[in-house]
Design a protein around this motif. Sequence first.
Motif, PDB file in Angstrom:
ATOM      1  N   HIS A 141       0.839  -1.178   0.000  1.00  0.00           N
ATOM      2  CA  HIS A 141       0.000   0.000   0.000  1.00  0.00           C
ATOM      3  C   HIS A 141       0.884   1.241   0.000  1.00  0.00           C
ATOM      4  CE1 HIS A 141      -3.920  -1.896   0.873  1.00  0.00           C
ATOM      5  NE2 HIS A 141      -4.396  -0.715   0.561  1.00  0.00           N
ATOM      6  N   CYS A 142       0.486   2.209  -0.781  1.00  0.00           N
ATOM      7  CA  CYS A 142       1.215   3.468  -0.738  1.00  0.00           C
ATOM      8  C   CYS A 142       0.889   4.203   0.556  1.00  0.00           C
ATOM      9  CB  CYS A 142       0.823   4.332  -1.941  1.00  0.00           C
ATOM     10  SG  CYS A 142       1.563   5.975  -1.876  1.00  0.00           S
ATOM     11  N   PRO A 143       1.892   4.608   1.319  1.00  0.00           N
ATOM     12  CA  PRO A 143       1.657   5.306   2.581  1.00  0.00           C
ATOM     13  C   PRO A 143       1.127   6.716   2.374  1.00  0.00           C
ATOM     14  CG  PRO A 143       3.997   5.221   2.111  1.00  0.00           C
ATOM     15  CD  PRO A 143       3.314   4.402   1.050  1.00  0.00           C
ATOM     16  N   HIS A 144       1.254   7.197   1.166  1.00  0.00           N
ATOM     17  CA  HIS A 144       0.842   8.576   0.887  1.00  0.00           C
ATOM     18  C   HIS A 144      -0.622   8.667   0.481  1.00  0.00           C
ATOM     19  CE1 HIS A 144       3.439  12.026   1.137  1.00  0.00           C
ATOM     20  NE2 HIS A 144       4.487  11.285   0.824  1.00  0.00           N
ATOM     21  N   CYS A 145      -0.953   7.998  -0.605  1.00  0.00           N
ATOM     22  CA  CYS A 145      -2.304   8.128  -1.150  1.00  0.00           C
ATOM     23  C   CYS A 145      -3.125   6.863  -0.919  1.00  0.00           C
ATOM     24  CB  CYS A 145      -2.229   8.448  -2.639  1.00  0.00           C
ATOM     25  SG  CYS A 145      -1.528   7.121  -3.645  1.00  0.00           S
ATOM     26  N   GLU A 146      -2.506   5.866  -0.290  1.00  0.00           N
ATOM     27  CA  GLU A 146      -3.166   4.615   0.062  1.00  0.00           C
ATOM     28  C   GLU A 146      -3.663   3.835  -1.143  1.00  0.00           C
ATOM     29  OE1 GLU A 146      -6.000   5.155   3.111  1.00  0.00           O
ATOM     30  OE2 GLU A 146      -4.495   5.700   4.585  1.00  0.00           O
ATOM     31  N   THR A 147      -3.111   4.137  -2.282  1.00  0.00           N
ATOM     32  CA  THR A 147      -3.397   3.321  -3.444  1.00  0.00           C
ATOM     33  C   THR A 147      -2.811   1.934  -3.245  1.00  0.00           C
ATOM     34  OG1 THR A 147      -3.375   5.205  -4.945  1.00  0.00           O
ATOM     35  CG2 THR A 147      -2.974   3.065  -5.917  1.00  0.00           C
ATOM     36  N   GLU A 148      -3.580   0.948  -3.568  1.00  0.00           N
ATOM     37  CA  GLU A 148      -3.069  -0.413  -3.459  1.00  0.00           C
ATOM     38  C   GLU A 148      -2.295  -0.758  -4.713  1.00  0.00           C
ATOM     39  OE1 GLU A 148      -4.432  -4.845  -2.075  1.00  0.00           O
ATOM     40  OE2 GLU A 148      -5.952  -3.350  -2.527  1.00  0.00           O
ATOM     41  N   LEU A 149      -1.053  -1.098  -4.531  1.00  0.00           N
ATOM     42  CA  LEU A 149      -0.184  -1.369  -5.666  1.00  0.00           C
ATOM     43  C   LEU A 149      -0.075  -2.871  -5.839  1.00  0.00           C
ATOM     44  CD1 LEU A 149       2.476   1.230  -4.582  1.00  0.00           C
ATOM     45  CD2 LEU A 149       0.624   1.581  -6.203  1.00  0.00           C
ATOM     46  N   THR A 150      -0.854  -3.389  -6.738  1.00  0.00           N
ATOM     47  CA  THR A 150      -0.931  -4.840  -6.883  1.00  0.00           C
ATOM     48  C   THR A 150      -0.257  -5.350  -8.140  1.00  0.00           C
ATOM     49  OG1 THR A 150      -3.075  -4.578  -7.929  1.00  0.00           O
ATOM     50  CG2 THR A 150      -3.058  -5.026  -5.573  1.00  0.00           C
ATOM     51  N   GLU A 151      -0.012  -4.455  -9.068  1.00  0.00           N
ATOM     52  CA  GLU A 151       0.600  -4.882 -10.314  1.00  0.00           C
ATOM     53  C   GLU A 151       1.872  -4.101 -10.586  1.00  0.00           C
ATOM     54  OE1 GLU A 151      -2.102  -4.903 -13.536  1.00  0.00           O
ATOM     55  OE2 GLU A 151      -3.762  -5.638 -12.338  1.00  0.00           O
ATOM     56  N   ALA A 152       2.706  -4.686 -11.397  1.00  0.00           N
ATOM     57  CA  ALA A 152       3.986  -4.049 -11.691  1.00  0.00           C
ATOM     58  C   ALA A 152       3.784  -2.685 -12.347  1.00  0.00           C
ATOM     59  CB  ALA A 152       4.804  -4.946 -12.608  1.00  0.00           C
ATOM     60  N   ASP A 153       2.674  -2.537 -13.048  1.00  0.00           N
ATOM     61  CA  ASP A 153       2.424  -1.265 -13.702  1.00  0.00           C
ATOM     62  C   ASP A 153       2.095  -0.155 -12.721  1.00  0.00           C
ATOM     63  OD1 ASP A 153       2.890  -2.270 -16.139  1.00  0.00           O
ATOM     64  OD2 ASP A 153       0.817  -2.336 -16.815  1.00  0.00           O
ATOM     65  N   ASP A 154       1.761  -0.554 -11.486  1.00  0.00           N
ATOM     66  CA  ASP A 154       1.364   0.433 -10.496  1.00  0.00           C
ATOM     67  C   ASP A 154       2.549   1.089  -9.812  1.00  0.00           C
ATOM     68  OD1 ASP A 154      -1.317   0.039 -10.957  1.00  0.00           O
ATOM     69  OD2 ASP A 154      -1.484  -1.545  -9.475  1.00  0.00           O
ATOM     70  N   VAL A 155       3.701   0.519 -10.001  1.00  0.00           N
ATOM     71  CA  VAL A 155       4.872   1.081  -9.339  1.00  0.00           C
ATOM     72  C   VAL A 155       5.905   1.503 -10.381  1.00  0.00           C
ATOM     73  CG1 VAL A 155       4.552  -0.240  -7.232  1.00  0.00           C
ATOM     74  CG2 VAL A 155       5.941  -1.173  -9.082  1.00  0.00           C
ATOM     75  N   GLU A 156       6.744   2.412  -9.955  1.00  0.00           N
ATOM     76  CA  GLU A 156       7.816   2.856 -10.827  1.00  0.00           C
ATOM     77  C   GLU A 156       9.134   2.318 -10.286  1.00  0.00           C
ATOM     78  OE1 GLU A 156       7.788   7.049 -11.413  1.00  0.00           O
ATOM     79  OE2 GLU A 156       5.633   7.155 -11.249  1.00  0.00           O
ATOM     80  N   ALA A 172       8.024   7.491  -2.640  1.00  0.00           N
ATOM     81  CA  ALA A 172       8.936   6.363  -2.552  1.00  0.00           C
ATOM     82  C   ALA A 172       8.413   5.362  -1.542  1.00  0.00           C
ATOM     83  CB  ALA A 172      10.315   6.849  -2.142  1.00  0.00           C
ATOM     84  N   ILE A 173       8.376   4.107  -1.946  1.00  0.00           N
ATOM     85  CA  ILE A 173       7.803   3.077  -1.084  1.00  0.00           C
ATOM     86  C   ILE A 173       8.881   2.129  -0.572  1.00  0.00           C
ATOM     87  CG2 ILE A 173       6.218   1.128  -1.001  1.00  0.00           C
ATOM     88  CD1 ILE A 173       4.671   2.587  -3.247  1.00  0.00           C
ATOM     89  N   GLY A 174       9.736   1.728  -1.452  1.00  0.00           N
ATOM     90  CA  GLY A 174      10.762   0.796  -1.032  1.00  0.00           C
ATOM     91  C   GLY A 174      11.892   0.797  -2.029  1.00  0.00           C
ATOM     92  N   SER A 175      12.867  -0.049  -1.765  1.00  0.00           N
ATOM     93  CA  SER A 175      14.006  -0.096  -2.653  1.00  0.00           C
ATOM     94  C   SER A 175      14.618  -1.477  -2.596  1.00  0.00           C
ATOM     95  CB  SER A 175      15.031   0.961  -2.259  1.00  0.00           C
ATOM     96  OG  SER A 175      15.445   0.742  -0.935  1.00  0.00           O
ATOM     97  N   GLY A 176      15.480  -1.723  -3.513  1.00  0.00           N
ATOM     98  CA  GLY A 176      16.130  -3.012  -3.511  1.00  0.00           C
ATOM     99  C   GLY A 176      17.342  -2.995  -4.420  1.00  0.00           C
ATOM    100  N   VAL A 177      18.138  -4.003  -4.242  1.00  0.00           N
ATOM    101  CA  VAL A 177      19.314  -4.136  -5.078  1.00  0.00           C
ATOM    102  C   VAL A 177      19.191  -5.427  -5.872  1.00  0.00           C
ATOM    103  CG1 VAL A 177      21.811  -4.361  -5.129  1.00  0.00           C
ATOM    104  CG2 VAL A 177      20.728  -2.870  -3.440  1.00  0.00           C
TER     105      VAL A 177
END
Length: 55
Positions: free
Chosen positions: A3-18, A46-51
């Motif tokens: 879930h986005c902490p800002h707008c609470e949009t549920e990000l369920t698909e890869a297209d929903d995130v950048e 920004a929600i998360g990060s990874g390497v």
Amino acid sequence: MVHCPHCETELTEADDVEFLDMDSTTGFFTASKRFYLVGCGDCGAAIGSGVAGAM
Ligand SMILES: [Zn+2]
């Protein structure tokens, strides 16, 4: 997914995130790895990060 902490949009698909490739911003990370910042596709928070390895 998340879930986005800002707008609470549920990000369920890869297209929903950048996935922002941060590889070229600094020389901090080695050439064999790429650092990704995951952001909300709706508000850009920004929600998360990874390497990810370059294998
Ligand atoms: Zn958002």
